[in-house]
Design a protein around this motif. Structure first.
Motif, PDB file in Angstrom:
ATOM      1  N   GLY A  61       0.818  -1.206   0.000  1.00 21.21           N
ATOM      2  CA  GLY A  61       0.000   0.000   0.000  1.00 21.21           C
ATOM      3  C   GLY A  61       0.848   1.251   0.000  1.00 21.21           C
ATOM      4  O   GLY A  61       2.063   1.206   0.196  1.00 21.21           O
ATOM      5  N   ASP A  62       0.172   2.384  -0.207  1.00 21.03           N
ATOM      6  CA  ASP A  62       0.882   3.665  -0.230  1.00 21.03           C
ATOM      7  C   ASP A  62       0.298   4.679   0.739  1.00 21.03           C
ATOM      8  O   ASP A  62       0.753   5.816   0.819  1.00 21.03           O
ATOM      9  N   VAL A  63      -0.747   4.270   1.481  1.00 20.11           N
ATOM     10  CA  VAL A  63      -1.337   5.153   2.480  1.00 20.11           C
ATOM     11  C   VAL A  63      -1.840   4.304   3.644  1.00 20.11           C
ATOM     12  O   VAL A  63      -2.303   3.179   3.445  1.00 20.11           O
ATOM     13  N   GLY A  64      -1.707   4.831   4.872  1.00 19.95           N
ATOM     14  CA  GLY A  64      -2.184   4.068   6.016  1.00 19.95           C
ATOM     15  C   GLY A  64      -1.750   4.657   7.340  1.00 19.95           C
ATOM     16  O   GLY A  64      -1.143   5.737   7.400  1.00 19.95           O
ATOM     17  N   ILE A  65      -2.066   3.943   8.408  1.00 20.79           N
ATOM     18  CA  ILE A  65      -1.763   4.385   9.769  1.00 20.79           C
ATOM     19  C   ILE A  65      -1.287   3.202  10.595  1.00 20.79           C
ATOM     20  O   ILE A  65      -1.457   2.047  10.211  1.00 20.79           O
ATOM     21  N   GLY A  66      -0.691   3.508  11.757  1.00 21.46           N
ATOM     22  CA  GLY A  66      -0.219   2.445  12.635  1.00 21.46           C
ATOM     23  C   GLY A  66       0.701   3.002  13.695  1.00 21.46           C
ATOM     24  O   GLY A  66       0.599   4.159  14.103  1.00 21.46           O
ATOM     25  N   THR A  67       1.642   2.159  14.148  1.00 22.58           N
ATOM     26  CA  THR A  67       2.606   2.573  15.153  1.00 22.58           C
ATOM     27  C   THR A  67       3.948   1.892  14.883  1.00 22.58           C
ATOM     28  O   THR A  67       4.109   1.196  13.877  1.00 22.58           O
ATOM     29  N   PHE A  68       4.885   2.089  15.790  1.00 25.61           N
ATOM     30  CA  PHE A  68       6.263   1.645  15.593  1.00 25.61           C
ATOM     31  C   PHE A  68       6.700   0.675  16.686  1.00 25.61           C
ATOM     32  O   PHE A  68       6.031   0.537  17.719  1.00 25.61           O
ATOM     33  N   ASN A  69       7.831   0.022  16.442  1.00 31.79           N
ATOM     34  CA  ASN A  69       8.402  -0.876  17.427  1.00 31.79           C
ATOM     35  C   ASN A  69       8.498  -0.188  18.787  1.00 31.79           C
ATOM     36  O   ASN A  69       8.933   0.958  18.892  1.00 31.79           O
ATOM     37  N   ALA A  70       8.060  -0.892  19.825  1.00 33.63           N
ATOM     38  CA  ALA A  70       8.049  -0.389  21.198  1.00 33.63           C
ATOM     39  C   ALA A  70       7.111   0.803  21.375  1.00 33.63           C
ATOM     40  O   ALA A  70       7.247   1.565  22.317  1.00 33.63           O
ATOM     41  N   LEU A  71       6.161   0.956  20.453  1.00 38.67           N
ATOM     42  CA  LEU A  71       5.151   2.014  20.512  1.00 38.67           C
ATOM     43  C   LEU A  71       5.783   3.401  20.393  1.00 38.67           C
ATOM     44  O   LEU A  71       5.280   4.375  20.947  1.00 38.67           O
ATOM     45  N   ASP A  72       6.877   3.480  19.646  1.00 33.97           N
ATOM     46  CA  ASP A  72       7.665   4.718  19.565  1.00 33.97           C
ATOM     47  C   ASP A  72       7.086   5.674  18.536  1.00 33.97           C
ATOM     48  O   ASP A  72       7.684   5.926  17.481  1.00 33.97           O
ATOM     49  N   GLY A  73       5.888   6.229  18.819  1.00 37.86           N
ATOM     50  CA  GLY A  73       5.336   7.256  17.956  1.00 37.86           C
ATOM     51  C   GLY A  73       4.157   6.801  17.115  1.00 37.86           C
ATOM     52  O   GLY A  73       3.846   5.618  17.011  1.00 37.86           O
ATOM     53  N   GLU A  74       3.490   7.791  16.495  1.00 34.98           N
ATOM     54  CA  GLU A  74       2.336   7.548  15.633  1.00 34.98           C
ATOM     55  C   GLU A  74       2.783   7.474  14.180  1.00 34.98           C
ATOM     56  O   GLU A  74       3.610   8.268  13.730  1.00 34.98           O
ATOM     57  N   LEU A  75       2.214   6.534  13.446  1.00 34.75           N
ATOM     58  CA  LEU A  75       2.607   6.266  12.064  1.00 34.75           C
ATOM     59  C   LEU A  75       1.592   6.876  11.098  1.00 34.75           C
ATOM     60  O   LEU A  75       0.395   6.662  11.240  1.00 34.75           O
ATOM     61  N   VAL A  76       2.117   7.630  10.138  1.00 39.05           N
ATOM     62  CA  VAL A  76       1.299   8.126   9.033  1.00 39.05           C
ATOM     63  C   VAL A  76       2.018   7.754   7.741  1.00 39.05           C
ATOM     64  O   VAL A  76       3.141   8.200   7.503  1.00 39.05           O
ATOM     65  N   THR A  97      13.981  -0.331   7.029  1.00 38.83           N
ATOM     66  CA  THR A  97      14.365  -1.429   7.918  1.00 38.83           C
ATOM     67  C   THR A  97      13.706  -1.338   9.286  1.00 38.83           C
ATOM     68  O   THR A  97      13.754  -2.292  10.056  1.00 38.83           O
ATOM     69  N   ASP A  98      13.092  -0.178   9.614  1.00 37.81           N
ATOM     70  CA  ASP A  98      12.336  -0.071  10.856  1.00 37.81           C
ATOM     71  C   ASP A  98      11.140  -1.018  10.799  1.00 37.81           C
ATOM     72  O   ASP A  98      10.698  -1.418   9.710  1.00 37.81           O
ATOM     73  N   THR A  99      10.587  -1.350  11.967  1.00 40.11           N
ATOM     74  CA  THR A  99       9.510  -2.331  12.008  1.00 40.11           C
ATOM     75  C   THR A  99       8.276  -1.809  12.739  1.00 40.11           C
ATOM     76  O   THR A  99       8.353  -0.876  13.530  1.00 40.11           O
ATOM     77  N   THR A 100       7.162  -2.464  12.463  1.00 39.98           N
ATOM     78  CA  THR A 100       5.894  -2.110  13.087  1.00 39.98           C
ATOM     79  C   THR A 100       5.258  -3.328  13.742  1.00 39.98           C
ATOM     80  O   THR A 100       5.320  -4.438  13.198  1.00 39.98           O
ATOM     81  N   PRO A 101       4.597  -3.135  14.905  1.00 43.42           N
ATOM     82  CA  PRO A 101       3.812  -4.207  15.514  1.00 43.42           C
ATOM     83  C   PRO A 101       2.350  -4.155  15.095  1.00 43.42           C
ATOM     84  O   PRO A 101       1.601  -5.110  15.323  1.00 43.42           O
TER      85      PRO A 101
END
Length: 260
Positions: A61-76, A97-101
């Motif tokens: 995809g090219d648009v979405g939302i979520g969060t980061f490893n260890a809940l480190d911030g909001e994802l846009v 290379t960063d990851t999302t839970p």
């Protein structure tokens, strides 16, 4: 007219071995597919260990939302670029290379575009977005562009193990108030039947036009804006290989506590 949700659940092993295979038949995913990493109930229970890279996520995809490893911030995610809104308010572009839970993305194709008149708060905006939802059995992705009179967002600081459940983690959230700010709301609407898979109803994040401000949307007001909607009838989810240590007793109460 789209009328039926197509559901596929992929294991992490399938994704790794088949390098982002679309579904169990090996065909490529339709662009009208919401691709999700893990479940909201797992995140609510404190499962913050990232396990899918953003390089892999961008293949779906090219648009979405979520969060980061260890809940480190909001994802846009917007225009196939992933931004991290940190608890300090700073915004940075995430590495592949960063990851999302936990995340949900799709390829955005306008199914409807509409000019919006004045909205005094988030509830009024949601009422306007409701008018674009023609089939409540589908997922909808929204992008709202404009210069907003007020925007209130939040971000949660990075968590340390043992992770608290999400309703406890958000008690440490930073709240940001912006005025007369131009940018985009990126949001997801999920059907009521989605239960513990994702948040039923609306979940919106904000990113400013200059990509320096953003976060999970708490409130908004504007005189005018433009909304684009993408109805999505496919759903693919990859499950986390990690079992959270926490638990969620009342799903609806926990969602209310972390979303509002």
């Amino acid at each position: 007219m789209k009328t039926k949700i197509k559901l596929t659940v992929l294991s992490v092993v399938c994704l790794c071995v088949l390098s982002g295979c679309a579904n169990t038949s090996g065909k490529e995913l339709s662009r009208d597919t919401l691709y999700q990493v893990s479940t909201i109930s797992s995140l609510l229970a404190g499962n913050y260990d990232g396990f899918q890279s953003f390089g892999e996520l961008k293949e779906h995809g090219d648009v979405g939302i979520g969060t980061f490893n260890a809940l480190d911030g909001e994802l846009v995610m917007i225009d196939n670029t992933v931004y991290k809104v940190k608890s300090t308010g700073a915004v940075e572009e995430a590495s592949d290379t960063d990851t999302t839970p936990f995340a949900a993305v799709t390829y955005f194709d306008d199914d409807a575009t509409q000019e919006l008149t004045a909205a005094a708060n988030l509830a009024v905006l949601e009422q306007e977005l409701d008018k674009l939802i023609q089939n409540k059995d589908l997922f909808y992705i929204f992008k709202v562009d404009g210069t907003f009179k007020t925007i209130k967002t939040r971000s949660v600081p990075i968590q340390e193990k043992p992770y608290p459940v999400l309703s406890e983690a958000v008690k440490e959230q930073s709240v940001f108030d912006y005025t007369n700010i131009t940018g985009t709301l990126v949001g997801l609407w999920c059907p009521e039947y989605i239960g513990g898979v994702n948040v039923p109803g609306y979940h919106l994040h904000f990113i400013s036009e200059d990509r320096t401000k953003g976060g999970h949307l708490l409130d908004v007001s504007f005189d005018q804006a433009q909304v684009s909607a993408d109805a999505t009838d496919g759903f693919v989810m990859t499950l986390s290989p990690i079992t959270p240590e926490g638990s969620v007793k009342d799903l609806d109460s926990e969602i209310d506590a972390v979303e509002k």
